[in-house]
Design an enzyme around this catalytic site. Structure first.
Site, PDB file in Angstrom:
ATOM      1  N   ASP A  89      -2.857   8.027  -6.272  1.00  8.91           N
ATOM      2  CA  ASP A  89      -3.277   8.008  -4.869  1.00  8.91           C
ATOM      3  C   ASP A  89      -4.623   8.698  -4.751  1.00  8.91           C
ATOM      4  O   ASP A  89      -4.852   9.505  -3.850  1.00  8.91           O
ATOM      5  CB  ASP A  89      -2.227   8.691  -3.985  1.00  8.91           C
ATOM      6  CG  ASP A  89      -2.412   8.346  -2.513  1.00  8.91           C
ATOM      7  OD1 ASP A  89      -3.209   7.432  -2.214  1.00  8.91           O
ATOM      8  OD2 ASP A  89      -1.773   8.998  -1.662  1.00  8.91           O
ATOM      9  N   LYS A 136      -9.552   4.488  -5.196  1.00 11.23           N
ATOM     10  CA  LYS A 136      -8.970   3.194  -5.586  1.00 11.23           C
ATOM     11  C   LYS A 136      -9.765   2.544  -6.716  1.00 11.23           C
ATOM     12  O   LYS A 136      -9.194   1.828  -7.531  1.00 11.23           O
ATOM     13  CB  LYS A 136      -8.891   2.246  -4.382  1.00 11.23           C
ATOM     14  CG  LYS A 136      -8.279   2.881  -3.131  1.00 11.23           C
ATOM     15  CD  LYS A 136      -7.032   3.715  -3.409  1.00 11.23           C
ATOM     16  CE  LYS A 136      -6.694   4.617  -2.239  1.00 11.23           C
ATOM     17  NZ  LYS A 136      -5.687   5.640  -2.576  1.00 11.23           N
ATOM     18  N   GLU A 191      -0.230   4.352   6.343  1.00 14.15           N
ATOM     19  CA  GLU A 191       0.338   5.610   6.820  1.00 14.15           C
ATOM     20  C   GLU A 191      -0.273   6.037   8.149  1.00 14.15           C
ATOM     21  O   GLU A 191      -1.473   5.937   8.360  1.00 14.15           O
ATOM     22  CB  GLU A 191       0.137   6.722   5.785  1.00 14.15           C
ATOM     23  CG  GLU A 191      -1.294   6.925   5.321  1.00 14.15           C
ATOM     24  CD  GLU A 191      -1.691   6.051   4.133  1.00 14.15           C
ATOM     25  OE1 GLU A 191      -2.773   6.306   3.572  1.00 14.15           O
ATOM     26  OE2 GLU A 191      -0.930   5.133   3.777  1.00 14.15           O
ATOM     27  N   ASP A 220      -0.542   3.692  -4.658  1.00 16.24           N
ATOM     28  CA  ASP A 220      -0.530   3.531  -3.212  1.00 16.24           C
ATOM     29  C   ASP A 220      -1.807   2.849  -2.725  1.00 16.24           C
ATOM     30  O   ASP A 220      -2.828   2.828  -3.417  1.00 16.24           O
ATOM     31  CB  ASP A 220      -0.371   4.901  -2.548  1.00 16.24           C
ATOM     32  CG  ASP A 220       0.002   4.785  -1.074  1.00 16.24           C
ATOM     33  OD1 ASP A 220       0.491   3.716  -0.661  1.00 16.24           O
ATOM     34  OD2 ASP A 220      -0.189   5.769  -0.329  1.00 16.24           O
ATOM     35  N   ASN A 221      -1.729   2.277  -1.526  1.00 16.08           N
ATOM     36  CA  ASN A 221      -2.892   1.678  -0.836  1.00 16.08           C
ATOM     37  C   ASN A 221      -3.546   0.545  -1.611  1.00 16.08           C
ATOM     38  O   ASN A 221      -4.761   0.383  -1.574  1.00 16.08           O
ATOM     39  CB  ASN A 221      -3.945   2.750  -0.525  1.00 16.08           C
ATOM     40  CG  ASN A 221      -3.414   3.889   0.308  1.00 16.08           C
ATOM     41  OD1 ASN A 221      -3.525   5.051  -0.098  1.00 16.08           O
ATOM     42  ND2 ASN A 221      -2.830   3.613   1.446  1.00 16.08           N
TER      43      ASN A 221
END
Length: 259
Positions: A183, A186, A241, A211-212
């Site tokens: 996380d 990216k 989120e 994540d993401n």
């Protein structure tokens, strides 16, 4: 000069854009504009402001209380991109199912996911949490200890992930990672995943959670997963989120080894 008639003709288009992308405008306001204003008026970073709120609204030694305080602050005060409660429940479930003994977290930020992972680990497990930003790492350290976890459970490593991963064997005597949670930036997902592969720290059945991957997104990472044949993988779809209407997802990878 634009005539009133032409200006009026653009109003329906403008309204359509505002309605369609309203959640992104709200996110921009909460994540960027509010942050800039608060940075200037308080002299504190957003993470330091979050820490102050958590410190004054949580029960020390209670991980659940600390996470709840974070969730309230991020939902109602300022936006911080951590995994949040909805995707956090997916993470909780996978941790309970896997019962990993050796976990690597890439991107502690201000400690939310660190605490979330640590509270679900089985007895004797250890979490290595990597954060490159020294100011954020200082906050993470305080949050971890506030939650009641000592160095035997959580070890915070303050360095860039691409420097830490190649040294995990030599500096931390790690042989295999049972679970990796990504996380951080990216753009680092793919090179760090390949570093983990090259290091030999991923064994058959090792799990990687990222994540993401849909927003803000990690397209090169996802393209690699489709082509490399090293993983069984899927995406747990959710919303971003502390936001509504913005689609996001967390990738779950199970390493199969070289075929």
């Amino acid at each position: 000069m634009v005539s009133p008639a032409i200006a009026l003709a653009f109003i329906p288009l403008l309204l359509t854009v505002l309605i369609k992308y309203r959640y992104f405008f709200v996110l921009f306001y909460r994540a960027i504009l509010v942050r800039i204003w608060k940075d200037c008026t308080t002299g504190l970073s957003r993470e330091e402001r979050a820490y102050q709120y958590v410190l004054t609204h949580c029960t020390l030694g209670d991980p659940d209380s600390i996470l709840d305080a974070f969730d309230i602050w991020c939902s109602n005060v300022e936006f911080i991109s951590n995994i949040g409660p909805k995707k956090g429940k997916i993470l909780d479930r996978l941790l309970m199912e896997q019962s990993p003994l050796t976990v690597l977290e890439l991107g502690a930020h201000c400690g939310y996911s660190t605490v979330r992972i640590a509270r679900s680990l089985p007895l004797g497990a250890r979490l290595y949490s990597v954060e490159m930003d020294q100011r954020n790492a200082a906050i993470t350290e305080k949050i971890i200890r506030m939650a009641g976890f000592d160095d035997s459970t959580v070890e915070l490593i303050v360095n860039p992930s691409d420097e830490v991963i190649p040294r995990l064997r030599s500096d931390y005597s790690l042989e295999k990672l049972d679970l990796v949670f990504m996380d951080h930036w990216k753009k680092c997902y793919l090179p760090d995943l390949q570093l983990l592969e090259d290091s030999g720290l991923l064994g058959k059945g090792s799990m990687v959670l990222a994540d993401n991957v849909l927003f803000p997104g990690a397209p090169k990472f996802l393209r690699y997963l489709r082509k490399c044949g090293l993983y069984e993988w899927k995406i747990h779809r959710a919303t971003l989120e502390y936001s509504r209407g913005i689609r996001d997802g967390m990738a779950e990878l199970i390493y199969q080894g070289i075929k």
